[in-house]
Design a protein around this motif. Structure first.
Motif, PDB file in Angstrom:
ATOM      1  N   ARG B 188      23.877  46.617  43.121  1.00  0.00           N
ATOM      2  CA  ARG B 188      22.754  47.336  42.502  1.00  0.00           C
ATOM      3  C   ARG B 188      21.608  47.469  43.481  1.00  0.00           C
ATOM      4  NH1 ARG B 188      24.029  45.254  37.534  1.00  0.00           N
ATOM      5  NH2 ARG B 188      22.856  43.361  37.857  1.00  0.00           N
ATOM      6  N   GLU B 189      21.373  46.361  44.209  1.00  0.00           N
ATOM      7  CA  GLU B 189      20.287  46.356  45.188  1.00  0.00           C
ATOM      8  C   GLU B 189      20.468  47.482  46.197  1.00  0.00           C
ATOM      9  OE1 GLU B 189      16.977  44.293  47.212  1.00  0.00           O
ATOM     10  OE2 GLU B 189      17.821  44.157  45.210  1.00  0.00           O
ATOM     11  N   THR B 190      21.707  47.623  46.648  1.00  0.00           N
ATOM     12  CA  THR B 190      21.948  48.599  47.727  1.00  0.00           C
ATOM     13  C   THR B 190      21.969  50.036  47.213  1.00  0.00           C
ATOM     14  OG1 THR B 190      24.260  48.068  47.462  1.00  0.00           O
ATOM     15  CG2 THR B 190      23.153  47.094  49.328  1.00  0.00           C
ATOM     16  N   GLN B 191      21.962  50.212  45.884  1.00  0.00           N
ATOM     17  CA  GLN B 191      21.916  51.571  45.343  1.00  0.00           C
ATOM     18  C   GLN B 191      20.678  52.305  45.835  1.00  0.00           C
ATOM     19  OE1 GLN B 191      23.815  53.078  42.654  1.00  0.00           O
ATOM     20  NE2 GLN B 191      25.352  51.479  42.787  1.00  0.00           N
ATOM     21  N   ASN B 192      19.641  51.515  46.134  1.00  0.00           N
ATOM     22  CA  ASN B 192      18.350  52.129  46.437  1.00  0.00           C
ATOM     23  C   ASN B 192      18.208  52.542  47.892  1.00  0.00           C
ATOM     24  OD1 ASN B 192      17.767  51.383  43.771  1.00  0.00           O
ATOM     25  ND2 ASN B 192      17.094  49.369  44.453  1.00  0.00           N
ATOM     26  N   TYR B 193      19.229  52.269  48.700  1.00  0.00           N
ATOM     27  CA  TYR B 193      19.106  52.641  50.097  1.00  0.00           C
ATOM     28  C   TYR B 193      18.977  54.150  50.240  1.00  0.00           C
ATOM     29  CZ  TYR B 193      20.595  47.932  51.334  1.00  0.00           C
ATOM     30  OH  TYR B 193      20.685  46.590  51.465  1.00  0.00           O
ATOM     31  N   PRO B 194      18.018  54.594  51.023  1.00  0.00           N
ATOM     32  CA  PRO B 194      17.901  56.038  51.221  1.00  0.00           C
ATOM     33  C   PRO B 194      19.009  56.544  52.141  1.00  0.00           C
ATOM     34  CG  PRO B 194      16.282  54.883  52.550  1.00  0.00           C
ATOM     35  CD  PRO B 194      17.019  53.840  51.769  1.00  0.00           C
ATOM     36  N   THR B 195      19.180  57.860  52.135  1.00  0.00           N
ATOM     37  CA  THR B 195      20.245  58.413  52.978  1.00  0.00           C
ATOM     38  C   THR B 195      19.822  58.378  54.450  1.00  0.00           C
ATOM     39  OG1 THR B 195      19.301  60.572  52.650  1.00  0.00           O
ATOM     40  CG2 THR B 195      21.125  59.961  51.222  1.00  0.00           C
ATOM     41  N   LEU B 196      20.823  58.342  55.296  1.00  0.00           N
ATOM     42  CA  LEU B 196      20.578  58.201  56.728  1.00  0.00           C
ATOM     43  C   LEU B 196      21.276  59.363  57.433  1.00  0.00           C
ATOM     44  CD1 LEU B 196      19.299  56.198  58.708  1.00  0.00           C
ATOM     45  CD2 LEU B 196      21.464  55.014  58.808  1.00  0.00           C
ATOM     46  N   VAL B 197      20.493  60.177  58.094  1.00  0.00           N
ATOM     47  CA  VAL B 197      21.072  61.329  58.794  1.00  0.00           C
ATOM     48  C   VAL B 197      20.868  61.172  60.291  1.00  0.00           C
ATOM     49  CG1 VAL B 197      20.916  63.810  59.163  1.00  0.00           C
ATOM     50  CG2 VAL B 197      20.803  62.901  56.855  1.00  0.00           C
ATOM     51  N   TYR B 198      21.944  61.193  61.042  1.00  0.00           N
ATOM     52  CA  TYR B 198      21.870  61.044  62.493  1.00  0.00           C
ATOM     53  C   TYR B 198      23.146  61.645  63.067  1.00  0.00           C
ATOM     54  CZ  TYR B 198      24.942  57.300  61.244  1.00  0.00           C
ATOM     55  OH  TYR B 198      25.994  56.616  60.718  1.00  0.00           O
ATOM     56  N   ASP B 199      23.363  61.447  64.350  1.00  0.00           N
ATOM     57  CA  ASP B 199      24.463  62.113  65.023  1.00  0.00           C
ATOM     58  C   ASP B 199      25.686  61.204  65.163  1.00  0.00           C
ATOM     59  OD1 ASP B 199      25.707  64.201  66.219  1.00  0.00           O
ATOM     60  OD2 ASP B 199      24.905  63.790  68.214  1.00  0.00           O
ATOM     61  N   GLY B 200      26.188  60.708  64.061  1.00  0.00           N
ATOM     62  CA  GLY B 200      27.347  59.809  64.127  1.00  0.00           C
ATOM     63  C   GLY B 200      28.321  60.097  62.999  1.00  0.00           C
ATOM     64  N   PRO B 201      29.530  59.524  63.070  1.00  0.00           N
ATOM     65  CA  PRO B 201      30.575  59.885  62.113  1.00  0.00           C
ATOM     66  C   PRO B 201      30.284  59.454  60.670  1.00  0.00           C
ATOM     67  CG  PRO B 201      31.320  58.135  63.581  1.00  0.00           C
ATOM     68  CD  PRO B 201      30.008  58.619  64.110  1.00  0.00           C
ATOM     69  N   PHE B 202      29.380  58.488  60.443  1.00  0.00           N
ATOM     70  CA  PHE B 202      29.132  58.047  59.073  1.00  0.00           C
ATOM     71  C   PHE B 202      27.791  58.534  58.546  1.00  0.00           C
ATOM     72  CE2 PHE B 202      32.028  54.475  60.447  1.00  0.00           C
ATOM     73  CZ  PHE B 202      33.140  55.097  59.900  1.00  0.00           C
ATOM     74  N   SER B 203      27.230  59.494  59.240  1.00  0.00           N
ATOM     75  CA  SER B 203      25.954  60.041  58.787  1.00  0.00           C
ATOM     76  C   SER B 203      26.123  60.680  57.409  1.00  0.00           C
ATOM     77  CB  SER B 203      25.467  61.081  59.784  1.00  0.00           C
ATOM     78  OG  SER B 203      24.409  61.815  59.223  1.00  0.00           O
ATOM     79  N   ASP B 204      25.069  60.575  56.595  1.00  0.00           N
ATOM     80  CA  ASP B 204      25.163  61.086  55.226  1.00  0.00           C
ATOM     81  C   ASP B 204      25.314  62.604  55.155  1.00  0.00           C
ATOM     82  OD1 ASP B 204      25.152  58.827  53.522  1.00  0.00           O
ATOM     83  OD2 ASP B 204      23.079  58.455  54.112  1.00  0.00           O
ATOM     84  N   HIS B 205      24.812  63.313  56.176  1.00  0.00           N
ATOM     85  CA  HIS B 205      24.864  64.770  56.065  1.00  0.00           C
ATOM     86  C   HIS B 205      26.297  65.297  56.106  1.00  0.00           C
ATOM     87  CE1 HIS B 205      25.216  64.595  60.465  1.00  0.00           C
ATOM     88  NE2 HIS B 205      25.654  65.819  60.424  1.00  0.00           N
ATOM     89  N   LEU B 206      27.222  64.498  56.656  1.00  0.00           N
ATOM     90  CA  LEU B 206      28.610  64.970  56.764  1.00  0.00           C
ATOM     91  C   LEU B 206      29.279  65.065  55.397  1.00  0.00           C
ATOM     92  CD1 LEU B 206      29.728  63.054  59.946  1.00  0.00           C
ATOM     93  CD2 LEU B 206      29.129  65.449  59.714  1.00  0.00           C
ATOM     94  N   GLU B 207      28.789  64.243  54.450  1.00  0.00           N
ATOM     95  CA  GLU B 207      29.403  64.263  53.113  1.00  0.00           C
ATOM     96  C   GLU B 207      29.055  65.542  52.365  1.00  0.00           C
ATOM     97  OE1 GLU B 207      29.451  60.983  50.669  1.00  0.00           O
ATOM     98  OE2 GLU B 207      30.217  59.658  52.236  1.00  0.00           O
ATOM     99  N   LYS B 208      28.033  66.211  52.843  1.00  0.00           N
ATOM    100  CA  LYS B 208      27.586  67.398  52.099  1.00  0.00           C
ATOM    101  C   LYS B 208      27.957  68.684  52.817  1.00  0.00           C
ATOM    102  CE  LYS B 208      23.815  64.989  49.831  1.00  0.00           C
ATOM    103  NZ  LYS B 208      23.886  63.714  50.589  1.00  0.00           N
ATOM    104  N   GLN B 209      28.813  68.592  53.829  1.00  0.00           N
ATOM    105  CA  GLN B 209      29.200  69.797  54.559  1.00  0.00           C
ATOM    106  C   GLN B 209      29.864  70.810  53.641  1.00  0.00           C
ATOM    107  OE1 GLN B 209      31.514  68.422  57.874  1.00  0.00           O
ATOM    108  NE2 GLN B 209      30.075  69.309  59.315  1.00  0.00           N
ATOM    109  N   LYS B 210      29.530  72.072  53.886  1.00  0.00           N
ATOM    110  CA  LYS B 210      30.112  73.143  53.077  1.00  0.00           C
ATOM    111  C   LYS B 210      31.151  73.886  53.918  1.00  0.00           C
ATOM    112  CE  LYS B 210      27.595  73.237  49.190  1.00  0.00           C
ATOM    113  NZ  LYS B 210      27.846  71.785  49.110  1.00  0.00           N
ATOM    114  N   PRO B 211      32.216  74.356  53.260  1.00  0.00           N
ATOM    115  CA  PRO B 211      33.209  75.130  54.022  1.00  0.00           C
ATOM    116  C   PRO B 211      32.611  76.423  54.547  1.00  0.00           C
ATOM    117  CG  PRO B 211      33.691  75.174  51.677  1.00  0.00           C
ATOM    118  CD  PRO B 211      32.596  74.183  51.867  1.00  0.00           C
ATOM    119  N   GLU B 212      32.938  76.750  55.800  1.00  0.00           N
ATOM    120  CA  GLU B 212      32.377  77.961  56.398  1.00  0.00           C
ATOM    121  C   GLU B 212      33.426  79.033  56.611  1.00  0.00           C
ATOM    122  OE1 GLU B 212      29.140  77.259  59.261  1.00  0.00           O
ATOM    123  OE2 GLU B 212      30.058  75.290  59.486  1.00  0.00           O
TER     124      GLU B 212
END
Lengths: 228, 445
Positions: B188-212
């Protein structure tokens, strides 16, 4: 005579570490030796000839008459050209093959076989009675987890994570493998993912934790529901 | 009377035997219990240590002045966080409770690694990097605090990881209560972690990639069925949509019955493109050569999928199947992100599998940059021990979900074959791949 052998022996003992140190490099080039050659390559030949009973002169590193005679005797005995010169063939016959430049880096032993078989085991345990697509799907879930930050980073890590898969907990994964399971594992490893990126799957016909219904359901294949 | 006594004696003997057997069994179980518990305890304390190290090291990163110092610290953060992540997922706690925390640890490791590489190329830490590190430091401290609370709880209840593990197994059938409770709070504690966007394979922005790569209008079920009828080999006797796949590329699931068994095809809702094809049947004795099968795969791509300019990149034979990886080539540049894989059965030469996820995800008209280095210049930057066999320009995907124009070199060291990718702009080594020789694997380059 006895005395000189003794002295030579002691010198040899002193030189021995040096000889080992040099052995690796020396193997790189075995120079051609003939009457008049000196140096420790000559000593190596003398030593070996003495060991094998062809030579009883001093091991002094000087290619003289006695050494020449011993080399010829050795060549004659071993069917080599009897010329009293230690060339590549004689070196080899003496047990010092000349160095062929083999690359320092040999072929690695990395393989993907273990991954395929382990994944096939899990597929066998979780989806033995599912259609082929359902088998590939279970394999794909393992790989999706591996690429997801919230799960272990290796295939064995994902498969053996405590509580992750029922068939691991109850030992079903150790059943004999079917060729179909192996084929499904191979396709899953090659990238086929019929689940659209699922991280979880369950059989809704069995009683499951209500928690699973909080996940986003992606699709249904055979008896399994796949979700993220 | 005698018989009665004898029976009594026998009964007594049996009872003694049973008691002895029971004691032995109990001791065995006790031993296993202790042993397993000890292993779990070790893992838990390893986890505590590693998380604590992550916290302390992140703190040090905030004050490090020199680049060298920072690189050393960051690589330690990377290593300690990876180990903590591995510890966490070896504990008898259901993955549903550890997922968030494990994700946090992966991201810390990944972020530290990204910064490490960034520093290695000479660029210093930016203000933004520092701010992210500070945030991660705070989160690591709170995770550390929570874990110590869990430790206190576990100590108070006695070492009961064995019990946790046992109930975890039962959980699958019933409920997810009790056993993991200390870890539930952690989750529950870790639910509050904000998203992290950077240039690595586990960056949060990769989960939201849209098909092009999806073109065309949305299609209905009937259109999807008709498309499947065209794509499935041999000609299906019946096709029907049996469901949907609501993944990153939404698709219809179409089942086709053919003379050679069932075939499943996923067709995208937008445009009705083939996303995935999978034939159920097990191919028989191989009769075709991989080279002949390659022609079939190429024909399928060209005629059925309408994909031109596809070049074979790698092929491998797996039993009676041949798997081919194709990539498009544009203006002499190999586009690795847009890969399509085709599987051909070597008994009758039919296509039994297609995977075009990457192609549909990434393929689009691109304006490729001009390489700043010439091929010869790039070649001069390679490790001189390598013997180059082939080279070309290639666009490769990077860990952070971007693409980079590189010179691709196929080179040999001893018997090993490597693929080396040099950034065509700055000449830095972007990636080194080592070809793992598998039986029947063939690199086409």
């Amino acid at each position: 005579m006895r005395r000189s052998v003794k002295v030579a022996f002691m010198v040899l003992l002193l030189l021995l570490p040096l000889a080992f140190w040099g052995a690796e490099r020396a193997r790189a080039q075995n120079p051609t030796l003939y009457w008049g050659s000196t140096g420790w390559h000559v000593m190596r030949v003398q030593q070996r000839l003495a060991q094998w009973g062809y030579y009883d002169g001093p091991i002094d590193g000087v290619f003289g008459y006695q050494t020449w005679k011993a080399v010829r005797y050795f060549q004659w005995k071993n069917g080599l050209a009897v010329d009293g010169v230690v060339g590549p063939a004689t070196w080899a016959a003496l047990g010092f093959p000349s160095y062929t430049p083999t690359p320092a880096v040999s072929r690695g032993y990395a393989t993907d076989r273990d991954a395929v078989l382990l994944l096939a085991r899990l597929i066998m345990g979780e989806a033995a009675d599912e259609p082929f697509e359902g088998k590939v799907a279970v394999g794909a879930v393992v790989l999706n987890r591996m690429r997801h930050p919230g799960f272990p980073k290796t295939i064995p890590g994902v498969i053996f994570q405590p509580g992750a898969f029922e068939s691991v907990s109850n030992g079903q994964i150790w059943r004999p493998l079917s060729p179909e399971a192996v084929r499904a594992a191979e396709l899953a490893l090659a990238g086929w993912d019929p689940t659209g990126g699922a991280l979880y799957f369950w059989n809704p016909a069995k009683a499951v934790s209500p928690w699973v219904w909080t996940r986003t359901i992606i699709t249904r294949i055979g008896n399994h529901v796949f979700a993220r | 009377m005698r018989g009665y006594r004898l029976a009594l004696l026998l009964l007594g003997l049996v009872m003694v035997a049973v008691a002895a057997w029971g004691t032995k069994e109990h001791q065995g179980r006790r031993y296993l219990e202790l042993e397993l518990n000890n292993r779990y305890q070790q893992t838990f304390y390893d986890l505590l240590t590693h998380v604590q190290n992550v916290e302390v090291l992140l703190g040090k990163c905030l004050v490090a002045g020199g680049r060298q110092q920072a690189v050393g610290l960051l690589s330690s953060v990377w290593q300690q966080a990876m180990m903590a992540q591995a510890d966490l997922s070896s504990l008898p706690v259901s993955p549903q409770y550890t997922e968030r925390t494990a994700k946090f640890l992966s991201q810390v490791a990944d972020y530290a690694n990204t910064l490490c590489r960034q520093a290695g190329t000479g660029s210093p830490l930016t203000e933004e990097n520092w701010e992210t590190l500070r945030r991660l430091y705070q989160q690591a401290s709170s995770l550390n605090r929570e874990l110590h609370r869990v430790e206190a709880e576990i100590l108070a209840r006695g070492p009961n990881f064995w019990e946790l593990g046992r109930r975890l197994k039962a959980r699958q059938a019933r409920t997810a209560e009790a056993p993991a409770s200390p870890f539930r709070a952690l989750n529950r504690e870790t639910q509050n972690y904000p998203t992290l966007v950077y240039d690595g394979p586990f960056s949060d922005h990769l989960e939201k990639q849209k098909p092009e790569g999806l073109t065309g209008p949305p299609v209905d079920r009937g259109r999807a069925e008709a498309r499947a009828r065209e794509l499935v080999e041999p000609k299906p006797t019946r096709v029907r949509v049996t469901g949907e796949v609501k993944g990153r590329i939404p698709a219809y699931r179409v089942e086709a019955d053919t003379a050679a068994g069932k075939v499943v095809a996923l067709l995208t809702r937008q445009g009705g493109h083939l996303l995935l094809l999978l034939a159920e049947r097990h191919p028989g004795k191989p009769r075709l050569k991989v080279e002949e099968a390659r022609g079939r795969a190429e024909g399928y791509l060209r005629d059925k999928l309408g994909l031109k300019n596809m070049r074979l990149s790698y092929s491998v034979q797996k039993g009676a199947l041949a798997i081919f990886n194709f990539i498009p080539e544009e203006g002499g540049v190999a586009l690795y992100p847009d890969m399509v894989k085709v599987t051909v059965a070597l008994d009758d030469g039919r296509v039994v599998g297609v995977d075009s996820y990457s192609y549909l995800m990434f393929h689009r008209p691109r304006s490729l940059p001009q390489p700043r280095l010439t091929a010869a210049e790039a070649r001069g930057l390679l490790n001189p021990r390598l013997k180059v066999e082939n080279q070309r320009l290639a666009l490769i995907p990077t860990d952070g979900g971007k693409e980079k124009l590189c010179y691709e070199f196929k080179a040999r060291l001893g018997e090993d074959i490597y693929l080396i990718y040099l950034d065509a702009e700055r000449g830095e080594e972007e990636k080194i791949l080592k070809l793992v020789p598998t039986t029947g694997g063939e690199l086409a380059l």
